[in-house]
Design a protein around this motif. Structure first.
Motif, PDB file in Angstrom:
ATOM      1  N   GLU A   1     -15.939   6.437   6.647  1.00 19.57           N
ATOM      2  CA  GLU A   1     -15.032   5.704   7.541  1.00 19.57           C
ATOM      3  C   GLU A   1     -14.796   6.525   8.793  1.00 19.57           C
ATOM      4  O   GLU A   1     -15.308   7.629   8.942  1.00 19.57           O
ATOM      5  CB  GLU A   1     -13.707   5.406   6.828  1.00 19.57           C
ATOM      6  CG  GLU A   1     -12.949   6.657   6.407  1.00 19.57           C
ATOM      7  CD  GLU A   1     -11.602   6.379   5.743  1.00 19.57           C
ATOM      8  OE1 GLU A   1     -11.034   5.288   5.935  1.00 19.57           O
ATOM      9  OE2 GLU A   1     -11.112   7.288   5.041  1.00 19.57           O
TER      10      GLU A   1
ATOM     11  N   ARG B   1     -13.192  15.840   4.263  1.00 19.24           N
ATOM     12  CA  ARG B   1     -11.860  15.627   3.693  1.00 19.24           C
ATOM     13  C   ARG B   1     -11.880  15.687   2.158  1.00 19.24           C
ATOM     14  O   ARG B   1     -12.922  15.773   1.548  1.00 19.24           O
ATOM     15  CB  ARG B   1     -11.323  14.276   4.173  1.00 19.24           C
ATOM     16  CG  ARG B   1     -11.227  14.186   5.695  1.00 19.24           C
ATOM     17  CD  ARG B   1     -10.900  12.782   6.139  1.00 19.24           C
ATOM     18  NE  ARG B   1     -11.858  11.823   5.601  1.00 19.24           N
ATOM     19  CZ  ARG B   1     -11.628  10.538   5.452  1.00 19.24           C
ATOM     20  NH1 ARG B   1     -10.463  10.047   5.786  1.00 19.24           N
ATOM     21  NH2 ARG B   1     -12.559   9.744   4.954  1.00 19.24           N
TER      22      ARG B   1
ATOM     23  N   GLY C   1      -8.762  -1.454  12.379  1.00 19.52           N
ATOM     24  CA  GLY C   1      -7.552  -0.640  12.220  1.00 19.52           C
ATOM     25  C   GLY C   1      -6.356  -1.384  12.781  1.00 19.52           C
ATOM     26  O   GLY C   1      -6.505  -2.328  13.566  1.00 19.52           O
ATOM     27  N   THR C   2      -5.190  -0.925  12.370  1.00 21.35           N
ATOM     28  CA  THR C   2      -3.945  -1.608  12.731  1.00 21.35           C
ATOM     29  C   THR C   2      -3.759  -1.748  14.238  1.00 21.35           C
ATOM     30  O   THR C   2      -3.346  -2.799  14.715  1.00 21.35           O
ATOM     31  CB  THR C   2      -2.766  -0.835  12.096  1.00 21.35           C
ATOM     32  OG1 THR C   2      -2.851  -1.027  10.686  1.00 21.35           O
ATOM     33  CG2 THR C   2      -1.425  -1.309  12.592  1.00 21.35           C
TER      34      THR C   2
ATOM     35  N   SER D   1     -12.023   8.407  11.649  1.00 25.50           N
ATOM     36  CA  SER D   1     -10.916   9.353  11.449  1.00 25.50           C
ATOM     37  C   SER D   1      -9.598   8.606  11.267  1.00 25.50           C
ATOM     38  O   SER D   1      -8.687   9.116  10.635  1.00 25.50           O
ATOM     39  CB  SER D   1     -10.811  10.309  12.637  1.00 25.50           C
ATOM     40  OG  SER D   1     -10.368   9.617  13.792  1.00 25.50           O
ATOM     41  N   HIS D   2      -9.500   7.422  11.854  1.00 28.66           N
ATOM     42  CA  HIS D   2      -8.310   6.590  11.637  1.00 28.66           C
ATOM     43  C   HIS D   2      -8.674   5.110  11.727  1.00 28.66           C
ATOM     44  O   HIS D   2      -7.920   4.296  12.273  1.00 28.66           O
ATOM     45  CB  HIS D   2      -7.170   6.963  12.588  1.00 28.66           C
ATOM     46  CG  HIS D   2      -7.498   6.851  14.055  1.00 28.66           C
ATOM     47  ND1 HIS D   2      -8.537   7.538  14.637  1.00 28.66           N
ATOM     48  CD2 HIS D   2      -6.923   6.151  15.041  1.00 28.66           C
ATOM     49  CE1 HIS D   2      -8.574   7.239  15.931  1.00 28.66           C
ATOM     50  NE2 HIS D   2      -7.604   6.397  16.200  1.00 28.66           N
ATOM     51  N   SER D   3      -9.837   4.789  11.183  1.00 29.92           N
ATOM     52  CA  SER D   3     -10.295   3.392  11.172  1.00 29.92           C
ATOM     53  C   SER D   3     -11.351   3.234  10.082  1.00 29.92           C
ATOM     54  O   SER D   3     -11.916   4.226   9.617  1.00 29.92           O
ATOM     55  CB  SER D   3     -10.910   3.024  12.527  1.00 29.92           C
ATOM     56  OG  SER D   3     -12.044   3.840  12.784  1.00 29.92           O
ATOM     57  N   ASN D   4     -11.607   2.005   9.695  1.00 27.77           N
ATOM     58  CA  ASN D   4     -12.731   1.713   8.798  1.00 27.77           C
ATOM     59  C   ASN D   4     -13.927   1.304   9.646  1.00 27.77           C
ATOM     60  O   ASN D   4     -13.766   0.803  10.764  1.00 27.77           O
ATOM     61  CB  ASN D   4     -12.368   0.593   7.810  1.00 27.77           C
ATOM     62  CG  ASN D   4     -11.336   1.043   6.787  1.00 27.77           C
ATOM     63  OD1 ASN D   4     -10.214   0.557   6.767  1.00 27.77           O
ATOM     64  ND2 ASN D   4     -11.705   1.982   5.933  1.00 27.77           N
TER      65      ASN D   4
ATOM     66  N   GLY E   1      -8.261  -0.117   4.383  1.00 29.24           N
ATOM     67  CA  GLY E   1      -7.481  -0.576   5.531  1.00 29.24           C
ATOM     68  C   GLY E   1      -6.999  -2.007   5.361  1.00 29.24           C
ATOM     69  O   GLY E   1      -7.712  -2.860   4.820  1.00 29.24           O
ATOM     70  N   ILE E   2      -5.791  -2.248   5.840  1.00 29.00           N
ATOM     71  CA  ILE E   2      -5.255  -3.614   5.798  1.00 29.00           C
ATOM     72  C   ILE E   2      -6.073  -4.490   6.753  1.00 29.00           C
ATOM     73  O   ILE E   2      -6.384  -5.645   6.438  1.00 29.00           O
ATOM     74  CB  ILE E   2      -3.756  -3.632   6.188  1.00 29.00           C
ATOM     75  CG1 ILE E   2      -2.937  -2.662   5.309  1.00 29.00           C
ATOM     76  CG2 ILE E   2      -3.201  -5.053   6.128  1.00 29.00           C
ATOM     77  CD1 ILE E   2      -2.942  -2.924   3.833  1.00 29.00           C
ATOM     78  N   SER E   3      -6.467  -3.939   7.894  1.00 26.74           N
ATOM     79  CA  SER E   3      -7.276  -4.706   8.856  1.00 26.74           C
ATOM     80  C   SER E   3      -8.658  -4.984   8.269  1.00 26.74           C
ATOM     81  O   SER E   3      -9.231  -6.056   8.510  1.00 26.74           O
ATOM     82  CB  SER E   3      -7.424  -3.933  10.160  1.00 26.74           C
ATOM     83  OG  SER E   3      -6.279  -3.194  10.426  1.00 26.74           O
TER      84      SER E   3
ATOM     85  N   ASN F   1      -8.865  14.527   9.300  1.00 25.41           N
ATOM     86  CA  ASN F   1      -8.978  13.398  10.235  1.00 25.41           C
ATOM     87  C   ASN F   1      -8.767  13.864  11.675  1.00 25.41           C
ATOM     88  O   ASN F   1      -9.443  13.406  12.592  1.00 25.41           O
ATOM     89  CB  ASN F   1      -7.929  12.331   9.897  1.00 25.41           C
ATOM     90  CG  ASN F   1      -7.960  11.911   8.444  1.00 25.41           C
ATOM     91  OD1 ASN F   1      -7.814  12.745   7.552  1.00 25.41           O
ATOM     92  ND2 ASN F   1      -8.166  10.645   8.178  1.00 25.41           N
TER      93      ASN F   1
ATOM     94  N   ARG G   1       0.844  -1.211   0.000  1.00 24.66           N
ATOM     95  CA  ARG G   1       0.000   0.000   0.000  1.00 24.66           C
ATOM     96  C   ARG G   1       0.874   1.256   0.000  1.00 24.66           C
ATOM     97  O   ARG G   1       0.531   2.255  -0.645  1.00 24.66           O
ATOM     98  CB  ARG G   1      -0.932  -0.005   1.219  1.00 24.66           C
ATOM     99  CG  ARG G   1      -1.903   1.178   1.217  1.00 24.66           C
ATOM    100  CD  ARG G   1      -2.951   1.084   2.300  1.00 24.66           C
ATOM    101  NE  ARG G   1      -2.370   1.169   3.633  1.00 24.66           N
ATOM    102  CZ  ARG G   1      -3.051   1.002   4.760  1.00 24.66           C
ATOM    103  NH1 ARG G   1      -4.351   0.736   4.715  1.00 24.66           N
ATOM    104  NH2 ARG G   1      -2.455   1.096   5.929  1.00 24.66           N
TER     105      ARG G   1
ATOM    106  N   LEU H   1      -9.784   4.981   3.022  1.00 25.36           N
ATOM    107  CA  LEU H   1      -8.528   4.245   2.958  1.00 25.36           C
ATOM    108  C   LEU H   1      -8.882   2.763   3.018  1.00 25.36           C
ATOM    109  O   LEU H   1      -9.645   2.353   3.906  1.00 25.36           O
ATOM    110  CB  LEU H   1      -7.633   4.606   4.148  1.00 25.36           C
ATOM    111  CG  LEU H   1      -6.280   3.919   4.102  1.00 25.36           C
ATOM    112  CD1 LEU H   1      -5.364   4.590   3.080  1.00 25.36           C
ATOM    113  CD2 LEU H   1      -5.621   3.905   5.469  1.00 25.36           C
TER     114      LEU H   1
ATOM    115  N   LYS I   1      -2.667   7.092   1.553  1.00 28.54           N
ATOM    116  CA  LYS I   1      -2.314   7.260   2.972  1.00 28.54           C
ATOM    117  C   LYS I   1      -1.313   8.414   3.075  1.00 28.54           C
ATOM    118  O   LYS I   1      -0.107   8.230   3.207  1.00 28.54           O
ATOM    119  CB  LYS I   1      -1.763   5.945   3.548  1.00 28.54           C
ATOM    120  CG  LYS I   1      -1.866   5.901   5.073  1.00 28.54           C
ATOM    121  CD  LYS I   1      -1.793   4.486   5.581  1.00 28.54           C
ATOM    122  CE  LYS I   1      -1.611   4.396   7.088  1.00 28.54           C
ATOM    123  NZ  LYS I   1      -2.751   4.858   7.885  1.00 28.54           N
TER     124      LYS I   1
END
Ligand SMILES: Cc1ncc(COP(=O)(O)O)c(C=O)c1O
Length: 283
Positions: free
Chosen positions: A177, A138, A240-241, A179-182, A203-205, A152, A51, A201, A145
Motif C-alpha cells: 500500500e 513496517r 484514502g479519506t 504510506s497513507h493510502s491504499n 481503508g474505508i475509501s 510510513n 474500525r 490498512l 490504525k
C-alpha cells in the motif's frame, strides 16, 4: 478561538494538555482515525468508528464510549467549530503512567479530537499525482490504525524528497500500500488491489471503491500483485479519506498508461463523489 475535544469535553485548544508520560507521546501506544467532513457532515463515520473499535480491541485499549455516543461527540465538535469542509482527527492512547513497557493497570485512555478545515484536492483529482516505489519496512500488523507511523513517515519523506505525492510500498516485490493510502491497479478493465490482511490498512475509501465496483459491474481481484504488474498497469490509483480516488499518472519516473487519468479511475472518481453526495449533500 480554536476548540478541541479533550477526554470527551469541548475545551479551548490551549487548555488541552497531555502528560509527558502519556503512552501515546512516549511509545506511540494508541490508535486513531481521520474522518472527512463535507457540508458539515462526516462521511462514512460509522465505518471509521467501527474500525477504531477494532484497532482498540486488537491492542487492548478500552474506549469508554459507545460508538453512537462517540459519533455524537464528534458531531458536536464539528458543529462547535463550524467546519463545513475538512477533517476530524481523533485518537485514544493507553493513558499516562510511569514509563514501563507492560500495560499499566488502571490507567484511563487519553482521548483527543480536533477539526481541520480543508477543501477537496480538486486540482490533483483532475491531473493525478506522481509516486515512487519503496521497500515496505513496517511491522506485520499494518491492519491496526496505530499511532506508530514512523515507517510510513520515512516512506512519505522519500516521496516528498523525490517531488512525489506518495510512496508505493512493496515487500519482496509484492505491492502492499501507500504510506497513507491504499493502492490499486487496473489491467484490461479489472481493478486489482491487495487483499485486506495484516499487510495493509483496510481503508474505508478502499471499501467504498470496492462496493462501487460491485454495483457498477467493474471486475475486481482482491489479490497480491507484483511490482512488475504495477509497472505494466493500464491505470494506477490511490484511495484514502482525504484523496478519495486519486489517479497516479507517473510512477518511478515512468508514465502510467497514457499519462492521463484512465477511464476506470475516472468512473470510480465520479461514483465516489456520488456516494459522498448521497451521505453529505451536493458538493
Ligand atoms: C497506511 C494507510 N493505508 C491506507 C489508508 C487509507 O485509509 P482510509 O481510506 O480509511 O483513509 C491510510 C489512511 O490514512 C493509511 O494511513
Amino acid at each position: 478561538m480554536e476548540y478541541v475535544m479533550f477526554n470527551g469535553e469541548i475545551v479551548e485548544r490551549k487548555a488541552a494538555a497531555v502528560d509527558i508520560e502519556d503512552r501515546g507521546y512516549q511509545f506511540g501506544d494508541g490508535i486513531y482515525e481521520v474522518i472527512r467532513i463535507y457540508n458539515g457532515l462526516m462521511f462514512t463515520a460509522e465505518e471509521h468508528l467501527q474500525r477504531l473499535d477494532e484497532s482498540a480491541a486488537s491492542i487492548g485499549i478500552e474506549i469508554p464510549y459507545a460508538r453512537e455516543d462517540l459519533q455524537i461527540k464528534l458531531e458536536s465538535l464539528i458543529a462547535h467549530n463550524g467546519v463545513r469542509f475538512g477533517t476530524v482527527y481523533l485518537q485514544f492512547t493507553r493513558g499516562n503512567a510511569p514509563r514501563k513497557h507492560p500495560f499499566p493497570v488502571g490507567a484511563a485512555p487519553t482521548f483527543v479530537a480536533y477539526t481541520r478545515e480543508a477543501g477537496r484536492p480538486e486540482e490533483k483529482l483532475q491531473s493525478g499525482v506522481k509516486t515512487i516505489l519503496i521497500e515496505d519496512i513496517r511491522w506485520l500488523r499494518c491492519d491496526i490504525k496505530s499511532l506508530n507511523l514512523l515507517g510510513n513517515l520515512l516512506a512519505n519523506q522519500k516521496a516528498a524528497e523525490a517531488g512525489c505525492d506518495e510512496a508505493i510500498q512493496h515487500r519482496d516485490g509484492k505491492v502492499t500500500e501507500g504510506s497513507h493510502s491504499n493502492v490499486s491497479i487496473v489491467k484490461g478493465g479489472t481493478v486489482i488491489t491487495h487483499p485486506a490482511n495484516n499487510y495493509i490498512l483496510n481503508g474505508i475509501s478502499r471499501r467504498v471503491m470496492l462496493e462501487i465496483c460491485r454495483k457498477e459491474g467493474i471486475p475486481v481481484e482482491e489479490r497480491v500483485f507484483s511490482v512488475a504488474e504495477l509497472e505494466a498497469a493500464d491505470e494506477v490509483f490511490l484511495t484514502g479519506t482525504t484523496i478519495e480516488v486519486m489517479p497516479v499518472i507517473e510512477h518511478d519516473g515512468r508514465t502510467v498508461g497514457n499519462g492521463v487519468p484512465g477511464a476506470v479511475t475516472r468512473k470510480l472518481q465520479q461514483e465516489f463523489r456520488t456516494e459522498i453526495e448521497k451521505q453529505c449533500g451536493a458538493l
